[in-house]
Design a protein around this motif. Structure first.
Motif, short mmCIF file in Angstrom:
data_model
loop_
_atom_site.label_atom_id
_atom_site.label_comp_id
_atom_site.label_asym_id
_atom_site.label_seq_id
_atom_site.Cartn_x
_atom_site.Cartn_y
_atom_site.Cartn_z
N VAL A 55 0.81 -1.21 0.01
CA VAL A 55 0.11 0.09 -0.09
C VAL A 55 0.86 1.30 -0.02
CG1 VAL A 55 -1.84 1.31 1.14
CG2 VAL A 55 -1.89 -1.41 1.12
N MET A 56 1.94 1.28 0.81
CA MET A 56 2.63 2.48 0.86
C MET A 56 3.46 2.58 -0.50
SD MET A 56 4.15 1.81 4.74
CE MET A 56 5.28 3.29 5.01
N TYR A 57 3.90 1.27 -1.05
CA TYR A 57 4.45 1.32 -2.51
C TYR A 57 3.46 2.21 -3.52
CZ TYR A 57 7.45 -0.40 -6.13
OH TYR A 57 8.40 -0.60 -7.24
N GLY A 165 -1.83 7.05 5.54
CA GLY A 165 -3.05 6.88 5.98
C GLY A 165 -3.39 5.55 6.56
N PRO A 166 -3.48 4.67 5.56
CA PRO A 166 -3.98 3.47 5.71
C PRO A 166 -3.30 2.84 6.90
CG PRO A 166 -3.63 3.95 3.24
CD PRO A 166 -3.18 4.99 4.34
N MET A 167 -1.99 2.82 7.12
CA MET A 167 -1.08 2.24 8.03
C MET A 167 -1.39 2.82 9.63
SD MET A 167 2.88 2.21 8.63
CE MET A 167 3.08 3.89 9.13
N LEU A 168 -1.89 4.15 9.54
CA LEU A 168 -2.21 4.70 10.95
C LEU A 168 -3.54 4.49 11.33
CD1 LEU A 168 -0.70 8.21 10.64
CD2 LEU A 168 0.05 6.31 11.81
N ALA A 169 -4.69 4.22 10.21
CA ALA A 169 -5.98 3.94 10.52
C ALA A 169 -6.02 2.44 11.18
CB ALA A 169 -6.65 3.79 9.03
N MET A 170 -5.07 1.69 11.12
CA MET A 170 -4.88 0.26 11.88
C MET A 170 -5.13 0.33 13.16
SD MET A 170 -2.73 -2.22 9.70
CE MET A 170 -0.92 -1.61 10.10
N THR A 174 -10.97 6.52 14.32
CA THR A 174 -11.58 7.98 13.65
C THR A 174 -11.00 7.98 12.37
OG1 THR A 174 -11.61 8.58 16.15
CG2 THR A 174 -12.29 10.20 14.34
N LEU A 175 -9.68 8.03 12.40
CA LEU A 175 -8.96 8.00 11.29
C LEU A 175 -9.33 7.26 9.94
CD1 LEU A 175 -6.70 9.95 10.09
CD2 LEU A 175 -5.23 8.03 10.79
N GLU A 176 -9.64 5.91 10.40
CA GLU A 176 -10.15 4.90 9.59
C GLU A 176 -11.28 5.33 8.81
OE1 GLU A 176 -12.90 2.41 9.53
OE2 GLU A 176 -11.88 1.70 7.56
N LYS A 177 -12.39 5.95 9.74
CA LYS A 177 -13.51 6.61 8.87
C LYS A 177 -13.36 7.60 7.93
CE LYS A 177 -16.49 5.73 12.78
NZ LYS A 177 -16.94 6.02 14.34
N VAL A 178 -12.18 8.11 8.15
CA VAL A 178 -12.01 9.38 7.01
C VAL A 178 -10.98 8.84 5.74
CG1 VAL A 178 -10.60 11.46 6.62
CG2 VAL A 178 -11.70 11.12 8.89
N VAL A 179 -10.04 8.04 6.16
CA VAL A 179 -9.34 7.49 4.99
C VAL A 179 -9.91 6.43 4.32
CG1 VAL A 179 -7.02 7.99 6.11
CG2 VAL A 179 -7.97 5.90 6.54
N ARG A 180 -11.12 5.72 4.68
CA ARG A 180 -11.61 5.06 3.64
C ARG A 180 -12.33 5.50 2.55
NH1 ARG A 180 -17.44 5.11 4.55
NH2 ARG A 180 -17.50 2.78 3.86
N PHE A 181 -12.15 6.86 2.18
CA PHE A 181 -12.54 7.28 1.19
C PHE A 181 -11.52 7.39 0.11
CE2 PHE A 181 -15.86 8.83 4.15
CZ PHE A 181 -17.24 8.56 3.63
N ILE A 182 -10.30 7.26 0.63
CA ILE A 182 -9.04 7.37 -0.11
C ILE A 182 -8.95 5.66 -0.96
CG2 ILE A 182 -6.30 7.81 -0.22
CD1 ILE A 182 -6.96 9.63 2.25
N TYR A 183 -8.23 5.90 -2.03
CA TYR A 183 -8.29 4.67 -2.86
C TYR A 183 -7.17 3.69 -2.21
CZ TYR A 183 -4.33 6.69 -5.15
OH TYR A 183 -3.03 7.05 -5.55
N THR A 184 -6.10 4.17 -1.47
CA THR A 184 -5.09 3.37 -1.10
C THR A 184 -5.78 2.60 0.03
OG1 THR A 184 -4.36 5.38 0.18
CG2 THR A 184 -2.98 4.76 -1.69
N GLN A 185 -6.58 3.06 0.85
CA GLN A 185 -7.29 2.39 1.98
C GLN A 185 -7.99 1.24 1.56
OE1 GLN A 185 -6.80 2.34 5.18
NE2 GLN A 185 -8.73 1.51 5.85
N GLN A 186 -8.79 1.50 0.32
CA GLN A 186 -9.66 0.41 -0.15
C GLN A 186 -8.78 -0.57 -0.59
OE1 GLN A 186 -12.71 0.10 0.39
NE2 GLN A 186 -12.84 2.10 1.62
N LEU A 187 -7.72 -0.33 -1.43
CA LEU A 187 -6.91 -1.23 -1.97
C LEU A 187 -6.06 -2.03 -0.97
CD1 LEU A 187 -5.14 0.87 -4.81
CD2 LEU A 187 -6.94 -0.82 -4.94
N LYS A 188 -5.95 -1.45 0.29
CA LYS A 188 -5.29 -2.15 1.55
C LYS A 188 -6.21 -3.19 1.75
CE LYS A 188 -3.54 -1.81 6.28
NZ LYS A 188 -4.57 -2.62 6.52
N GLY A 189 -7.70 -2.70 1.87
CA GLY A 189 -8.77 -3.64 2.31
C GLY A 189 -8.60 -5.07 1.42
N PHE A 190 -8.58 -4.47 -0.04
CA PHE A 190 -8.29 -5.98 -1.14
C PHE A 190 -7.22 -6.71 -0.80
CE2 PHE A 190 -10.48 -2.70 -4.70
CZ PHE A 190 -11.65 -2.85 -3.93
#
Lengths: 228, 282
Positions: A55-57, A165-170, A174-190
């Protein structure tokens, strides 16, 4: 199309000698290989570092390299020479984008060596999608920035949000609720699910909206600033 | 080959080119001579389609600069001081990119580098080149696809006399091969040595245009002859029968070391027309 291939060839010649850009491509694959082999903790999810660094990459390498390549060419006035030699802006941008995407995919292939064989196709599909979106974002920055300095000052905060963002959301709901709208967070979920079955429609929608917004931003930036 | 009719260009309220008018025929070298900030680079940018202009007509290869086709653009070579090179790549690799773009065979790269005197630096990275070598590389890039028109923006600015001379030779060789060359310079010796026609540009206006020799003759108001005698004495004689007799006597008695006519050079003509020097104000 011929000029696009020429630009890709030029980038291969040039970047292999450009350590600052080259390091962006190899940093995370190498770190992944080292960490996956060096650290083993009880209860640590499988391929934890591969997924985390992937995800960071996605958030770092394409964004920084595309922006760096375009802004450097602008600053050194080599871009103008290409334009005067009748290379069209779309040919240049496509060439740079494809080149960065290919190198990032090569890095992703290295990172995928720790995964089980049945996950590799899915992993590369997710990575390829992420790289594509980040390349478009890097293109926006490259077009907008007048020189390398201003490109860096734009890239750093954007990169921090996308990658960290996705790393800190772990660790922060609260941060997770915000970063879920960013594609990298969704890709991390995938990547956490690691199969097409785990991919939710809502997540795909968020990724698509991100992609569409960035494509629109790309054309808007290009229309307003042009390539030179 | 190149034509400008009453071209005007402004940046905001500031008019940088005003009523520019000239034409250049095939195989000629045209020099735009003027001090820094006169509008030389702006005019090159207009003629190469890098800048738009408000009024007038500008055409290259018998087509408006705004409507040049891809084929016509391939027939133009440009060398501008501000154009960069790929620092990390060798001279050869730098040219390979443009050889591919212009569909030029790679063996032409070697001959082009030889022509500009970079044969021994073929594999040197551009970042390791001296300023003169870098300029040669830029020239090689402009010459590579054998264009019929070449625009050179201050091709010898900041170079040593030897490099300057070799670049002059390259430019004259290109002219010999039928190339039309448009060059800007603030070096009047360069303009006089290279150009068939020179236009003196001051604050965006062409104040005089013509062949360098004609121009110097036209502004030769004093019509004097300067003598330096073997005794060390300097003499300045006006044109006329009396002076001719005096010179004849001095020549006969072998007293003269040197004789010079006193027509002005382009620098003096420019000074007379504008009250400015080509390099810095008076």
């Amino acid at each position: 199309m011929r000029n696009v291939l020429i630009i890709i060839k030029k980038q291969f010649r040039d970047t292999l000698k450009n350590k600052t850009v080259l390091i962006q491509f190899v940093l995370f694959p190498i770190m992944t290989l080292i960490m996956e082999h060096a650290i083993e903790l009880d209860g640590m999810p499988e391929c934890f570092f591969t997924k985390l660094f992937s995800v960071m990459y996605i958030g770092m390498a394409p964004l920084t390299t595309v922006a760096a390549i375009i802004s450097e060419e602008k600053e050194k006035n080599t871009l103008r020479v290409l334009m005067m030699a009748n290379v069209k802006p779309w040919q240049y941008l496509t060439g740079v984008g494809i080149y960065v995407w290919i190198l990032c995919m090569a890095g992703a292939l290295v990172m995928a060596t720790g995964l089980e064989r049945q996950f590799i196709f899915f992993y590369l599909a997710v990575m390829g999608t992420g790289f594509m979106i980040s390349v478009i974002l890097g293109g926006c920055v490259g077009i907008f920035a007048k020189n390398q300095m201003s490109a860096t000052s734009i890239v750093i905060p954007v990169m921090a949000i996308l990658s960290f963002g996705p790393m800190l959301a772990m660790f922060n709901g609260t941060l997770e609720k915000v970063v879920r709208f960013i594609y990298t967070q969704q890709l991390k979920g995938f990547l956490d699910g690691m199969s097409f079955e785990c991919v939710k429609g809502e997540s795909v929608g968020i990724v698509l909206v991100n992609a569409c917004l960035l494509i629109a931003l790309f054309f808007l930036t290009f229309k307003r600033r042009g390539l030179e | 080959m190149i034509q400008c009719e009453n071209v005007y260009k402004s940046f905001g309220d500031r008019t940088v080119l005003s009523g520019i008018h000239f034409s250049i025929s095939k195989g000629k070298i045209f020099g735009l001579l003027g001090p820094s900030g006169a509008g030389k680079t702006t005019l090159i940018k207009i003629l190469t389609g890098q800048l738009s202009f408000e009024k007038g007509k500008a055409s290259v290869l018998n087509n408006s600069v705004q409507n040049l086709t891809d084929e016509e653009k391939k027939n133009i070579g440009i060398m501008m001081d501000q154009f960069g090179v790929y620092d990390r790549l060798s001279c050869t690799d730098n040219l390979k990119i443009f050889a591919d773009i212009y569909s030029v065979a790679h063996n032409v790269i070697q001959s082009t580098l030889e022509m500009v005197g970079l044969k021994n630096a073929m594999n040197m990275k551009a970042m390791d080149l001296s300023k003169g070598m870098r300029t040669r590389l830029q020239l090689a890039r402009a010459f590579l696809h054998s264009p019929s028109i070449i625009f050179l923006d201050e091709p010898t600015a900041g170079l040593d006399p030897l490099t300057m001379k070799s670049i002059h030779k390259m430019i004259l060789d290109k002219k010999e091969s039928g190339c039309t060359i448009f060059l800007t310079t603030h070096n009047m010796e360069e303009a006089a040595a290279l150009c068939d026609t020179v236009a003196l540009l001051n604050e965006g206006v062409i104040v005089e245009i013509g062949s360098p020799k004609e121009m110097c003759r036209k502004y030769n108001h004093h019509k004097t002859i300067k003598l330096h005698l073997i005794s060390g004495e300097d003499m300045e004689l006006m044109h006329g029968k009396e002076s001719a007799d005096e010179i004849y006597q001095l020549l006969k008695s072998e007293c003269i070391e040197t004789i010079h006519s006193s027509e002005p050079n382009l620098e003096t003509v420019f000074l007379e027309l504008t009250g400015r020097k080509l390099q810095g104000d008076v």
